[in-house]
Design a protein around this motif. Sequence first.
Motif, PDB file in Angstrom:
ATOM      1  N   LYS A   1      29.377  39.069  31.645  1.00  0.00           N
ATOM      2  CA  LYS A   1      30.044  38.097  32.503  1.00  0.00           C
ATOM      3  C   LYS A   1      29.477  38.125  33.932  1.00  0.00           C
ATOM      4  O   LYS A   1      29.109  37.086  34.484  1.00  0.00           O
ATOM      5  CB  LYS A   1      31.562  38.391  32.542  1.00  0.00           C
ATOM      6  CG  LYS A   1      32.223  38.426  31.176  1.00  0.00           C
ATOM      7  CD  LYS A   1      33.706  38.698  31.285  1.00  0.00           C
ATOM      8  CE  LYS A   1      34.055  40.055  31.885  1.00  0.00           C
ATOM      9  NZ  LYS A   1      33.707  41.218  31.024  1.00  0.00           N
ATOM     10  N   SER A   2      29.390  39.334  34.481  1.00  0.00           N
ATOM     11  CA  SER A   2      28.872  39.432  35.856  1.00  0.00           C
ATOM     12  C   SER A   2      27.430  38.969  35.916  1.00  0.00           C
ATOM     13  O   SER A   2      27.020  38.267  36.852  1.00  0.00           O
ATOM     14  CB  SER A   2      28.971  40.869  36.361  1.00  0.00           C
ATOM     15  OG  SER A   2      30.315  41.274  36.395  1.00  0.00           O
ATOM     16  N   THR A   3      26.652  39.361  34.902  1.00  0.00           N
ATOM     17  CA  THR A   3      25.242  38.965  34.872  1.00  0.00           C
ATOM     18  C   THR A   3      25.115  37.449  34.931  1.00  0.00           C
ATOM     19  O   THR A   3      24.297  36.910  35.680  1.00  0.00           O
ATOM     20  CB  THR A   3      24.595  39.515  33.591  1.00  0.00           C
ATOM     21  OG1 THR A   3      24.859  40.906  33.520  1.00  0.00           O
ATOM     22  CG2 THR A   3      23.104  39.274  33.585  1.00  0.00           C
TER      23      THR A   3
ATOM     24  N   PHE B   1      32.460  38.948  44.907  1.00  0.00           N
ATOM     25  CA  PHE B   1      31.907  40.004  44.062  1.00  0.00           C
ATOM     26  C   PHE B   1      33.003  40.762  43.348  1.00  0.00           C
ATOM     27  O   PHE B   1      34.131  40.848  43.803  1.00  0.00           O
ATOM     28  CB  PHE B   1      31.081  40.968  44.913  1.00  0.00           C
ATOM     29  CG  PHE B   1      29.849  40.341  45.478  1.00  0.00           C
ATOM     30  CD1 PHE B   1      28.689  40.260  44.728  1.00  0.00           C
ATOM     31  CD2 PHE B   1      29.850  39.817  46.768  1.00  0.00           C
ATOM     32  CE1 PHE B   1      27.552  39.674  45.245  1.00  0.00           C
ATOM     33  CE2 PHE B   1      28.714  39.228  47.292  1.00  0.00           C
ATOM     34  CZ  PHE B   1      27.563  39.152  46.529  1.00  0.00           C
ATOM     35  N   GLN B   2      32.592  41.363  42.211  1.00  0.00           N
ATOM     36  CA  GLN B   2      33.558  42.105  41.409  1.00  0.00           C
ATOM     37  C   GLN B   2      34.121  43.284  42.198  1.00  0.00           C
ATOM     38  O   GLN B   2      35.302  43.583  42.130  1.00  0.00           O
ATOM     39  CB  GLN B   2      32.876  42.609  40.133  1.00  0.00           C
ATOM     40  CG  GLN B   2      33.807  43.383  39.224  1.00  0.00           C
ATOM     41  CD  GLN B   2      33.172  43.639  37.860  1.00  0.00           C
ATOM     42  OE1 GLN B   2      31.994  43.405  37.665  1.00  0.00           O
ATOM     43  NE2 GLN B   2      33.963  44.112  36.930  1.00  0.00           N
ATOM     44  N   PHE B   3      33.245  43.944  42.935  1.00  0.00           N
ATOM     45  CA  PHE B   3      33.736  45.027  43.776  1.00  0.00           C
ATOM     46  C   PHE B   3      33.687  44.534  45.202  1.00  0.00           C
ATOM     47  O   PHE B   3      32.654  44.079  45.653  1.00  0.00           O
ATOM     48  CB  PHE B   3      32.916  46.290  43.557  1.00  0.00           C
ATOM     49  CG  PHE B   3      33.043  46.774  42.148  1.00  0.00           C
ATOM     50  CD1 PHE B   3      34.120  47.559  41.772  1.00  0.00           C
ATOM     51  CD2 PHE B   3      32.130  46.388  41.167  1.00  0.00           C
ATOM     52  CE1 PHE B   3      34.270  47.965  40.454  1.00  0.00           C
ATOM     53  CE2 PHE B   3      32.281  46.802  39.859  1.00  0.00           C
ATOM     54  CZ  PHE B   3      33.348  47.592  39.496  1.00  0.00           C
TER      55      PHE B   3
ATOM     56  N   ALA C   1      33.869  33.606  41.208  1.00  0.00           N
ATOM     57  CA  ALA C   1      34.653  34.786  41.562  1.00  0.00           C
ATOM     58  C   ALA C   1      34.680  35.750  40.387  1.00  0.00           C
ATOM     59  O   ALA C   1      35.116  35.397  39.299  1.00  0.00           O
ATOM     60  CB  ALA C   1      36.059  34.379  41.966  1.00  0.00           C
ATOM     61  N   ASP C   2      34.172  36.962  40.641  1.00  0.00           N
ATOM     62  CA  ASP C   2      34.090  37.982  39.596  1.00  0.00           C
ATOM     63  C   ASP C   2      35.316  38.885  39.700  1.00  0.00           C
ATOM     64  O   ASP C   2      35.387  39.746  40.574  1.00  0.00           O
ATOM     65  CB  ASP C   2      32.798  38.783  39.795  1.00  0.00           C
ATOM     66  CG  ASP C   2      32.392  39.507  38.529  1.00  0.00           C
ATOM     67  OD1 ASP C   2      33.221  39.588  37.600  1.00  0.00           O
ATOM     68  OD2 ASP C   2      31.241  39.986  38.477  1.00  0.00           O
ATOM     69  N   GLU C   3      36.285  38.649  38.851  1.00  0.00           N
ATOM     70  CA  GLU C   3      37.554  39.370  38.866  1.00  0.00           C
ATOM     71  C   GLU C   3      38.182  39.413  40.250  1.00  0.00           C
ATOM     72  O   GLU C   3      38.394  40.475  40.830  1.00  0.00           O
ATOM     73  CB  GLU C   3      37.358  40.792  38.333  1.00  0.00           C
ATOM     74  CG  GLU C   3      36.919  40.746  36.874  1.00  0.00           C
ATOM     75  CD  GLU C   3      36.991  42.111  36.228  1.00  0.00           C
ATOM     76  OE1 GLU C   3      37.999  42.808  36.478  1.00  0.00           O
ATOM     77  OE2 GLU C   3      36.070  42.462  35.489  1.00  0.00           O
TER      78      GLU C   3
HETATM   79 MG   LIG Z   1      31.443  42.531  35.565  1.00  0.00          MG
END
Ligand SMILES: [Mg+2]
Lengths: 229, 420
Positions: free
Chosen positions: A52-54, A97-99, A174-176
């Motif tokens: 997903k992030s990729t 970003f996810q983080f 938006a990643d999480e």
């Molecule tokens: Mg991810």
Amino acid sequence: MPEISDNIALRCTDIHRYLGQGEGRVHVLRGVSFEAKRGEVYAIVGPSGCGKSTLLYLLGLLDRPDSGEIWINGHLMSNSVDEARTAARGEHIGFVFQFHFLMLEFTALENVMMPMRKLGKLTPAQMVDRAKMLLNDVGLGEKTHRLATQLSGGEQQRVAIARALANQPSIILADEPTGNLDVKNSALVFDLMTRLAKESGQAIILVTHNPEIAGRCDSVRPMRDGLFV
Amino acid sequence: MSPTLRIAFRFLTAKKRAMLMSLSCIILGVGLFIVTQATTSGFEDYFIKTILGTNGAIRIEDKIQETMRTLAAKGATGDSSFMIAQREGRKYVEGIEEPKQVISALKEFDNVAAVSEVLHGPAMMRSSFKGESVRAYGINLEDHLRVSDLRQQIVEGSLEDFRSSPSGALIGKVISERLLLSVGDWFILEASDKTGRQSRRYRVSAIYETGVADIDRSRVYLNMSECRSLLRKPTGASFIQVSLFEKDRAPQDALRIEDVIHYSARSWQEREKSWLEVFRALRFSTAITVSVFILIAGLAMFNTLAMMVMEKTKDIAILRSMGYTRQDISRVFLWQAAIVLVIGTVVGMALGALVTYSVSQVRISIRGIFATDTFIVAWSLWHYVAAVLTAVIMVMVASLVPSRRAARLEPGDVIRGTAQ
Ligand SMILES: [Mg+2]
Ligand SMILES: Nc1ncnc2c1ncn2[C@@H]1O[C@H](COP(=O)(O)OP(=O)(O)OP(=O)(O)O)[C@@H](O)[C@H]1O
């Protein structure tokens, strides 16, 4: 196909992406195709490690696919030069970003103003006003002048969301975005995003593990092993 | 303020200690550069001033006589060999027979400020205490004051006395000490030639000090007419001392003078070549030593920025993700170097000026090639310009590599590296 692309903010076709080198080379994305219309909210769901992030990095022009095409607002960007991709990122894309990724030496307000300063379309006073408004929207109106290091994880994530909205991009990736948030703030952030999508016609694509949030999106795309299923 | 400059400022504070290290290296390097240049060129300048104030910018001496061989070469061959033949075949006749003619020819040169004819010869100088061999120098005082710093070199007595009394003499500080002579004392000069020996009595009008050991030990200035009688040379001169408006043009002027008046003309640069070269080598070697300091400042900056880039990869990726270009990223880091550089050079220049001033107050007594009782420094803008330029080049070159590395980082790689 101009009449179609008018309504389509983002489109990708048959994306392949390999990661790692030599023995560790992995076929992470195996021919992903996807379309996002203006004013719609999309959820990408799937198990951890499915890519997903990729995919989101590729759509956000932060990475290049090994093959396949990516169109942003009708322009083919998958293999365009760095300058064009950079400009598109600044103007059309807001990325969460996810983080949580804030610049730690800067205050919440400065972090949100960072993309505006680069784009330079507003006066400094307008930038401050807009940044304050966005921080207010994500429930951080009281903490605009806190340094990023003095904010909790969830607060940092909300600043990052406000920052992604700063230049009024037509596409928000938006990643999480609600990963670190409690129920109340998850709802706040999600409502804000859906409202923006409806009001200003932005295409919003978010990755989430939260079934409740996914359920409230206009469309859910489940993903498994580098493919939409 | 540009966004990149703003970010640079904030990043600086994130690595205060490393930045302070680079900063102090730059301050020290620039300061030291200035101080060493100020002192070495201070002494060099003072040495040159002493040369000009004693033996003058150009000395005209000895008539050039072409030999038969030169004349033959002149007719037979082309230009270049002709020049060499002339140098090899050159012969000199001692002294100047017709000083008046030479002087009027010299006055035609536009860089010539003043001329003074001088007659000199060996003599024995005796006080009641003991004797020393010296050289008697006959001068026309007013002329000679215009081609030397004799007036400033007087340490005891007065020129008035020398001017008004024919038996007055100006003697060097060293000889006055050796012969236990003070102002007003009488002494005897003995000169001899083929016809015999004669001695005359003179009175010390004043004592001078040039700091040049050879001069202070041996030169006794007399009024020209007195000197002519003593040395039995009613006409002619030993040499003509020339002062110039622009001292640096002396070598070219000397060549032209030789061409025109056919007397050997030696510029101060030619006469004092060996000492001048020592000074130049000294200045050069200190510049190299100090540049090493600035090089270290550059390396420190390189190191600090390289660490900074490694620490800030995430921030670089964030900035790139929101539309900052590669150029913006490299500017963020170049700005940091520039900020440190500006502070470093400004403080370094202030430090350099301060130390230069304090050094100029240090008391040391030097005699031999010049006379001074304090440390000599030169105040020249060029020392500051050179120091700053060296620092700018070294530090900017050193920052180029890390900042370009930062610009080349791919946001995708960075994010995967940290965000998995
Ligand atoms: Mg991810
Ligand atoms: N540098 C790399 N080299 C090889 N494989 C990699 C590399 N980076 C990521 N991968 C692999 O690619 C796959 C997709 O990773 P990705 O981060 O897109 O997953 P994800 O769906 O976002 O998971 P999560 O929900 O945990 O965030 C994973 O299986 C991961 O192991």
